[in-house]
Design an enzyme around this catalytic site. Structure first.
Site, mmCIF file in Angstrom:
data_model
loop_
_atom_site.group_PDB
_atom_site.id
_atom_site.type_symbol
_atom_site.label_atom_id
_atom_site.label_comp_id
_atom_site.label_asym_id
_atom_site.label_seq_id
_atom_site.Cartn_x
_atom_site.Cartn_y
_atom_site.Cartn_z
ATOM 1 N N LYS A 31 36.930 -36.522 -2.636
ATOM 2 C CA LYS A 31 38.348 -36.494 -2.234
ATOM 3 C C LYS A 31 38.600 -35.301 -1.309
ATOM 4 O O LYS A 31 38.455 -34.159 -1.726
ATOM 5 C CB LYS A 31 39.254 -36.357 -3.456
ATOM 6 C CG LYS A 31 40.717 -36.584 -3.081
ATOM 7 C CD LYS A 31 41.678 -36.094 -4.131
ATOM 8 C CE LYS A 31 42.194 -34.716 -3.867
ATOM 9 N NZ LYS A 31 42.915 -34.530 -2.611
ATOM 10 N N GLY B 173 44.229 -38.861 -1.257
ATOM 11 C CA GLY B 173 45.459 -38.900 -2.046
ATOM 12 C C GLY B 173 45.803 -37.524 -2.572
ATOM 13 O O GLY B 173 45.157 -36.528 -2.227
ATOM 14 N N GLY C 36 43.106 -36.637 -7.364
ATOM 15 C CA GLY C 36 42.115 -35.600 -7.678
ATOM 16 C C GLY C 36 41.852 -35.511 -9.168
ATOM 17 O O GLY C 36 40.701 -35.461 -9.615
ATOM 18 N N GLU D 261 33.865 -23.570 -6.615
ATOM 19 C CA GLU D 261 33.868 -22.600 -5.498
ATOM 20 C C GLU D 261 35.328 -22.242 -5.254
ATOM 21 O O GLU D 261 36.089 -23.046 -4.720
ATOM 22 C CB GLU D 261 33.278 -23.244 -4.238
ATOM 23 C CG GLU D 261 31.845 -23.715 -4.373
ATOM 24 C CD GLU D 261 30.837 -22.606 -4.214
ATOM 25 O OE1 GLU D 261 31.262 -21.446 -4.023
ATOM 26 O OE2 GLU D 261 29.642 -22.881 -4.299
ATOM 27 N N CYS E 190 38.109 -18.622 2.153
ATOM 28 C CA CYS E 190 37.943 -18.132 0.773
ATOM 29 C C CYS E 190 37.278 -16.760 0.773
ATOM 30 O O CYS E 190 37.596 -15.909 -0.045
ATOM 31 C CB CYS E 190 37.118 -19.127 -0.025
ATOM 32 S SG CYS E 190 35.628 -19.613 0.838
ATOM 33 N N GLU F 162 44.852 -13.206 -3.628
ATOM 34 C CA GLU F 162 44.431 -13.923 -2.419
ATOM 35 C C GLU F 162 45.672 -14.385 -1.658
ATOM 36 O O GLU F 162 46.504 -15.101 -2.204
ATOM 37 C CB GLU F 162 43.577 -15.134 -2.802
ATOM 38 C CG GLU F 162 43.024 -15.857 -1.594
ATOM 39 C CD GLU F 162 42.205 -17.083 -1.960
ATOM 40 O OE1 GLU F 162 42.670 -17.897 -2.774
ATOM 41 O OE2 GLU F 162 41.097 -17.237 -1.416
HETATM 42 P P1 NAD Z 1 43.800 -26.409 -3.867
HETATM 43 O O1 NAD Z 1 43.160 -25.924 -5.111
HETATM 44 O O2 NAD Z 1 45.262 -26.547 -3.833
HETATM 45 O O3 NAD Z 1 43.230 -27.845 -3.489
HETATM 46 C C1 NAD Z 1 41.837 -28.084 -3.336
HETATM 47 C C2 NAD Z 1 41.584 -29.551 -3.557
HETATM 48 O O4 NAD Z 1 41.927 -29.873 -4.899
HETATM 49 C C3 NAD Z 1 42.423 -30.479 -2.678
HETATM 50 O O5 NAD Z 1 41.659 -31.623 -2.349
HETATM 51 C C4 NAD Z 1 43.561 -30.848 -3.595
HETATM 52 O O6 NAD Z 1 44.163 -32.077 -3.270
HETATM 53 C C5 NAD Z 1 42.844 -30.936 -4.923
HETATM 54 N N1 NAD Z 1 43.704 -30.731 -6.102
HETATM 55 C C6 NAD Z 1 44.878 -30.051 -6.189
HETATM 56 N N2 NAD Z 1 45.346 -30.113 -7.451
HETATM 57 C C7 NAD Z 1 44.446 -30.831 -8.169
HETATM 58 C C8 NAD Z 1 44.355 -31.221 -9.541
HETATM 59 N N3 NAD Z 1 45.290 -30.891 -10.420
HETATM 60 N N4 NAD Z 1 43.280 -31.942 -9.941
HETATM 61 C C9 NAD Z 1 42.315 -32.275 -9.062
HETATM 62 N N5 NAD Z 1 42.338 -31.941 -7.749
HETATM 63 C C10 NAD Z 1 43.394 -31.225 -7.310
HETATM 64 O O7 NAD Z 1 43.242 -25.470 -2.709
HETATM 65 P P2 NAD Z 1 43.600 -25.544 -1.163
HETATM 66 O O8 NAD Z 1 44.972 -24.990 -1.007
HETATM 67 O O9 NAD Z 1 43.312 -26.911 -0.614
HETATM 68 O O10 NAD Z 1 42.498 -24.567 -0.543
HETATM 69 C C11 NAD Z 1 42.631 -23.194 -0.558
HETATM 70 C C12 NAD Z 1 41.857 -22.582 -1.693
HETATM 71 O O11 NAD Z 1 40.502 -23.001 -1.632
HETATM 72 C C13 NAD Z 1 41.813 -21.071 -1.605
HETATM 73 O O12 NAD Z 1 42.032 -20.502 -2.873
HETATM 74 C C14 NAD Z 1 40.401 -20.785 -1.133
HETATM 75 O O13 NAD Z 1 39.934 -19.510 -1.489
HETATM 76 C C15 NAD Z 1 39.639 -21.875 -1.776
HETATM 77 N N6 NAD Z 1 38.359 -22.106 -1.091
HETATM 78 C C16 NAD Z 1 37.195 -21.702 -1.686
HETATM 79 C C17 NAD Z 1 35.970 -21.879 -1.037
HETATM 80 C C18 NAD Z 1 34.686 -21.430 -1.666
HETATM 81 O O14 NAD Z 1 33.635 -21.907 -1.260
HETATM 82 N N7 NAD Z 1 34.701 -20.539 -2.646
HETATM 83 C C19 NAD Z 1 35.943 -22.473 0.222
HETATM 84 C C20 NAD Z 1 37.129 -22.876 0.794
HETATM 85 C C21 NAD Z 1 38.344 -22.693 0.122
#
Ligand code: NAD
Length: 484
Positions: free
Chosen positions: A177, A207, A213, A251, A285, A386
């Site tokens: 996803k 979605g 998710g 991650e 990140c 962050e």
């Molecule tokens: P997010 O956690 O809001 O969303 C990430 C993904 O999870 C998206 O696809 C989202 O739709 C899905 N998601 C959201 N709520 C969910 C739930 N309850 N159950 C299942 N899936 C769900 O993060 P974001 O805003 O898309 O991305 C930014 C974050 O990602 C930052 O905190 C960043 O540090 C982190 N990040 C980490 C890495 C790494 O490798 N460590 C790399 C890139 C981004």
């Protein structure tokens, strides 16, 4: 190939694009202009279930494919991506907002990840354990089955392929996803490579996080969930996986330190500190969001950084002259602006930036000024939390132990860097920093083979390394008794 988007993109299930069962869609936008690019199918639990079933149907044949053929198939994917490098680059810029040159690096990275894992599996071997009396074990690794993967919006296609390449290489089938704001590059990747991937090996559900998710993470028939995203959502995913007794890799977020000693190579360090927090508009990140600068060079370095930040040309990523693109959406912009208010209230000195860019085309998108806070202490929220935007916190230090303690005084442990020409000090400090990846005299380089992943609240598991194959497979031991 000029980029024109279809009006609507379906889910990619069983090798075909198909609407969601509900028929519902959601809109996808360009964050630089606010214009709608396309709509994507809105998957719910029943669609996720279809995708998991399609993946299981494909699994027996995929898992049985000999390693050489699988390796060649991964290589064929990399060739297709390489042939479409500029096309995918533009798609990524239009949907995510990042600069074309940043998006190009992402797509080159996708090519590299597939080739790296295609190569790794050609050298994989099992082992033999002598148990005496004619008895022995044969140890080999087997794929897990169908795995779920959830990725964020900041590196849409490269984060997806950091997961897809090793999972496929290890013989698994996938349901993935993308983030709902940036699904287009992954869907178009699937269009491009569908002719070489057997139907059902890769399935994409688009979605919302809380619906699609969560349905994916909680699906009873997946054998692993790999997640990249925020620490808050990661904690939920880890708990769901624990309840279902499946492994997870998480991650998550970061607050990485760039440590600058007085003997750092000035120009390179300056470039790197700017790149480390301004590339991708700081939505990384592992962003180097805390600069620890030695007191001997603090004032001069902060002044030089301030001048660099002020000279950055913020603009649409499609414009080759832009040096920093927009942030992803209005919500992210608000989060960043809130942190500017918090930083000022905490007593940090706003040396430059701190505002939304306004006027003309800026009003259509979500552009932020490069922002630098000086005189920050490590206890301030802007140094601990962050922000995920182009906001740098500059902290003063006077000795090595002090800076190591401050760098480690963070809930996160994703990355960091040390700038010094004293190699002994560089290695000593890099070793003492509690993070999964520390650079010496560099920042932000992640070629395949590097190993990427967090300590502490930055998560667990490693990607972009051959050991990632272990996390997508399980050990099978066959005990053989040959004693008469
Ligand atoms: P997010 O956690 O809001 O969303 C990430 C993904 O999870 C998206 O696809 C989202 O739709 C899905 N998601 C959201 N709520 C969910 C739930 N309850 N159950 C299942 N899936 C769900 O993060 P974001 O805003 O898309 O991305 C930014 C974050 O990602 C930052 O905190 C960043 O540090 C982190 N990040 C980490 C890495 C790494 O490798 N460590 C790399 C890139 C981004």
């Amino acid at each position: 190939m000029a980029v024109t988007f279809k009006e609507t993109y379906g889910l990619f299930i069983g090798g075909e694009f198909t609407p969601a069962l509900s028929g519902e869609t959601f809109d996808v936008f360009n964050p630089a202009t606010g214009e709608k690019l396309a709509a994507a199918a809105k998957a719910e639990a029943a669609d996720v279930d279809r995708a998991v079933k399609a993946a299981w149907s494909a699994f027996p044949q995929w898992a049985a494919m000999n390693v050489r053929d699988r390796s060649e198939l991964l290589w064929a994917i990399s060739d297709i991506v390489e042939e479409n490098l500029e096309y995918l680059t533009e798609i990524e810029t239009l949907n995510n907002g990042k600069l074309l040159r940043e998006a190009r690096c992402d797509i080159e990275d996708v090519v590299d990840q597939f080739r790296y894992f295609a190569s790794c599996i050609r050298s994989g071997e099992g082992s033999y354990v002598d148990q005496g009396d004619g008895n022995f074990n044969i140890l080999k690794r087997e794929p897990l089955g169908v795995v779920g993967q959830i990725v964020p919006w900041n590196y849409p296609l490269s984060m997806a392929c950091w997961k897809i390449a090793p999972a496929m290489a290890a013989g698994n089938c996938i349901v993935i996803k993308p983030a709902s704001s940036t699904p287009l590059s992954l869907l178009i990747f699937a269009e491009l490579v569908q002719s070489v991937i057997p139907a059902g090996v890769l399935n994409i559900v688009t979605g919302g996080g809380g619906s699609c998710g969560e349905a994916l993470a909680a699906h009873p028939d997946i054998r692993k969930i790999a997640f990249t995203g925020s620490t808050a959502v990661g904690a939920k995913i880890g708990a769901i996986a624990g309840g279902n007794i499946i492994p997870s890799t998480l991650e998550l977020g970061g607050k990485s330190a760039q440590i600058l000693f007085p003997d750092c190579q000035w120009d390179r360090a300056l470039d790197s500190v700017c790149e480390g927090i301004l590339s991708n508009a700081g939505q990384i990140c592992s962003a180097g969001s805390r600069a620890f600068i030695h007191a001997d060079i603090y004032d001069e370095f902060v002044q030089a950084l301030t001048e660099r930040f002020q000279a950055v040309k913020v603009g649409n990523g499609m414009d080759d002259e832009s040096e920093m693109g927009p942030v992803i959406d209005s919500h992210q912009l608000e989060v960043i602006l809130d942190y500017v208010t918090i930083g000022k209230a905490e007593g940090a000195r706003l040396a430059t930036g701190g505002n939304r860019k306004c006027g003309g085309d800026f009003d259509k998108g979500y552009f932020m000024e490069p922002t630098l806070f000086a005189d920050v202490t490590n206890q301030m929220r802007i140094a601990q939390e962050e922000i995920f935007g182009p906001v740098l916190a500059c902290i003063r230090f006077t000795d090595e132990k002090e800076v190591i303690d401050m760098a480690n005084d963070s809930p996160y442990g994703l990355a960091g860097s040390v700038w010094t020409q004293d190699i002994n000090r560089g290695i000593r400090v890099a070793g003492a920093i509690g993070a999964g990846l520390v650079w010496i005299n560099a920042f932000g380089l992640y070629p395949a083979g590097t190993s990427f992943g967090g300590y502490k609240k930055s998560g667990y598991g490693r990607e972009a390394h051959k050991t990632t194959l272990d996390s997508y497979s399980q050990m099978k031991s066959i005990f053989v008794a040959t004693a008469e």
